[in-house]
Scaffold this motif. Sequence first.
Motif, PDB file in Angstrom:
ATOM      1  N   TYR A  10      -1.350  -0.803   9.723  1.00  9.31           N
ATOM      2  CA  TYR A  10      -1.317  -2.245   9.932  1.00  9.31           C
ATOM      3  C   TYR A  10      -0.693  -2.526  11.297  1.00  9.31           C
ATOM      4  O   TYR A  10      -0.096  -1.646  11.935  1.00  9.31           O
ATOM      5  N   SER A  63       3.725  -6.803   0.293  1.00  6.65           N
ATOM      6  CA  SER A  63       2.523  -7.615   0.096  1.00  6.65           C
ATOM      7  C   SER A  63       1.855  -7.876   1.434  1.00  6.65           C
ATOM      8  O   SER A  63       2.430  -7.623   2.507  1.00  6.65           O
ATOM      9  N   PHE A  64       0.638  -8.395   1.373  1.00  9.39           N
ATOM     10  CA  PHE A  64      -0.126  -8.700   2.579  1.00  9.39           C
ATOM     11  C   PHE A  64       0.144 -10.137   3.000  1.00  9.39           C
ATOM     12  O   PHE A  64       0.178 -11.050   2.178  1.00  9.39           O
ATOM     13  N   GLU A  87      -1.699 -12.220   4.787  1.00  4.84           N
ATOM     14  CA  GLU A  87      -2.823 -13.156   4.715  1.00  4.84           C
ATOM     15  C   GLU A  87      -4.009 -12.470   4.055  1.00  4.84           C
ATOM     16  O   GLU A  87      -4.005 -11.241   3.855  1.00  4.84           O
ATOM     17  N   ASP A  88      -5.011 -13.266   3.699  1.00  8.02           N
ATOM     18  CA  ASP A  88      -6.187 -12.729   3.005  1.00  8.02           C
ATOM     19  C   ASP A  88      -6.946 -11.723   3.861  1.00  8.02           C
ATOM     20  O   ASP A  88      -7.545 -10.785   3.334  1.00  8.02           O
ATOM     21  N   THR A  98      -5.809  -9.425   5.866  1.00  9.10           N
ATOM     22  CA  THR A  98      -5.216  -8.088   5.710  1.00  9.10           C
ATOM     23  C   THR A  98      -5.575  -7.502   4.352  1.00  9.10           C
ATOM     24  O   THR A  98      -5.838  -6.300   4.233  1.00  9.10           O
ATOM     25  N   SER A  99      -5.604  -8.328   3.316  1.00 11.92           N
ATOM     26  CA  SER A  99      -6.002  -7.854   1.991  1.00 11.92           C
ATOM     27  C   SER A  99      -7.439  -7.352   1.995  1.00 11.92           C
ATOM     28  O   SER A  99      -7.755  -6.319   1.383  1.00 11.92           O
ATOM     29  N   GLN A 100      -8.326  -8.040   2.710  1.00 13.05           N
ATOM     30  CA  GLN A 100      -9.718  -7.602   2.799  1.00 13.05           C
ATOM     31  C   GLN A 100      -9.838  -6.292   3.559  1.00 13.05           C
ATOM     32  O   GLN A 100     -10.621  -5.412   3.193  1.00 13.05           O
ATOM     33  N   TYR A 113      -7.555  -4.000   3.722  1.00  6.96           N
ATOM     34  CA  TYR A 113      -7.051  -2.954   2.824  1.00  6.96           C
ATOM     35  C   TYR A 113      -8.108  -2.545   1.801  1.00  6.96           C
ATOM     36  O   TYR A 113      -8.296  -1.347   1.546  1.00  6.96           O
ATOM     37  N   GLU A 114      -8.789  -3.511   1.193  1.00  7.14           N
ATOM     38  CA  GLU A 114      -9.806  -3.182   0.203  1.00  7.14           C
ATOM     39  C   GLU A 114     -10.942  -2.372   0.827  1.00  7.14           C
ATOM     40  O   GLU A 114     -11.473  -1.446   0.205  1.00  7.14           O
ATOM     41  N   GLN A 121      -1.701   3.581  -5.430  1.00  5.57           N
ATOM     42  CA  GLN A 121      -1.094   3.041  -4.213  1.00  5.57           C
ATOM     43  C   GLN A 121       0.419   3.133  -4.347  1.00  5.57           C
ATOM     44  O   GLN A 121       0.997   2.684  -5.328  1.00  5.57           O
ATOM     45  N   SER A 170       0.748  -7.161   8.131  1.00  6.68           N
ATOM     46  CA  SER A 170      -0.442  -7.868   8.603  1.00  6.68           C
ATOM     47  C   SER A 170      -1.227  -6.970   9.547  1.00  6.68           C
ATOM     48  O   SER A 170      -0.646  -6.215  10.341  1.00  6.68           O
TER      49      SER A 170
END
Length: 303
Positions: free
Chosen positions: A108, A143-144, A146-147, A149-151, A153-154, A174, A234
């Motif tokens: 990140y 946690s991430f 913002e969304d 960063t979550s995307q 990661y996925e 994880q 992030s």
Amino acid sequence: YYLAAKNPNTELITQILFGVVICIAAIIYLFAHFISPICFYLRETRQAVDIYPLMQKIFYTRPAIKMEIQCYHKEMKKHTSKDEAGKTTTWEREEEVRTTSAQEEFRYASWKDISGTWAFDTRVAGGKADVPYASLQLSLEVSFAEDGTSQVYETEKENFIKRNLTDEKYNFTQRTSVDGMEYLKMVRLSDSQPMFFGPIWYAIFTLLGVVDFYIIYIAPYCLEQSFNVVKIVSCNEDLNKAERQEQDAHTIPTLRYNDKVRVFNKPSLCPYEGPIPCLLYTSDAADEQRGVDLGGRRISKKQ
């Protein structure tokens, strides 16, 4: 009584039995008190560390997010056993057979600690004394921010599984961690100690047989407190820029104990190097190579 009836010297036998019972009771008494939580707490104070440098290290250490995969398949295996009569029994059972495993750390761009205020209730004895030590039970939450960063990661998770899947089934895990952070840690809050505080005094009062009164006296000075270390990461944003620092001012890690306030508002030690790139693979991109745009869409060429 059976032994006393067989032996004419019944008084000596009775004294021996009484002595054995007393010894067993004493051993149980000492064992029970030397494994008690209060005794463990006092022993741990000898390895206590100052709270400020410990938490400074935890607050200023970047979190690690690791992806792990364990590939496996299931097989039917035969088992045999014999009973007391010598009869052999055979049966089959489906068992998990592990094959390959792999792990990879999620990259990140920036991170930040937003643990907020940690307040210790350190006053005892009507507010006339301070708790010298505290047993910290620490937990970690990453946690991430913002969304986006979550995307990312996925997507990285999906690509990681595809690269390392070598068997029929798999388990994905994880794990988040911070170097130097332990679940249970004894910390020093004050240099002053109450009278008769420590494991040696506990042992003395235990041998004197009045340890229960000592526990009543020392228990208010034994502080146990749980805290949650919270960090965000992030891939697209600098979480330590001035605007973001002002926005998240209420989440700056702060310690409050013994009328002291320590604020940890130093930016994280992870320099922002720009957004983390994420590659998107599509069937068109795999087949056409240069014949697709950055979104994976086929480029039609006019003649």
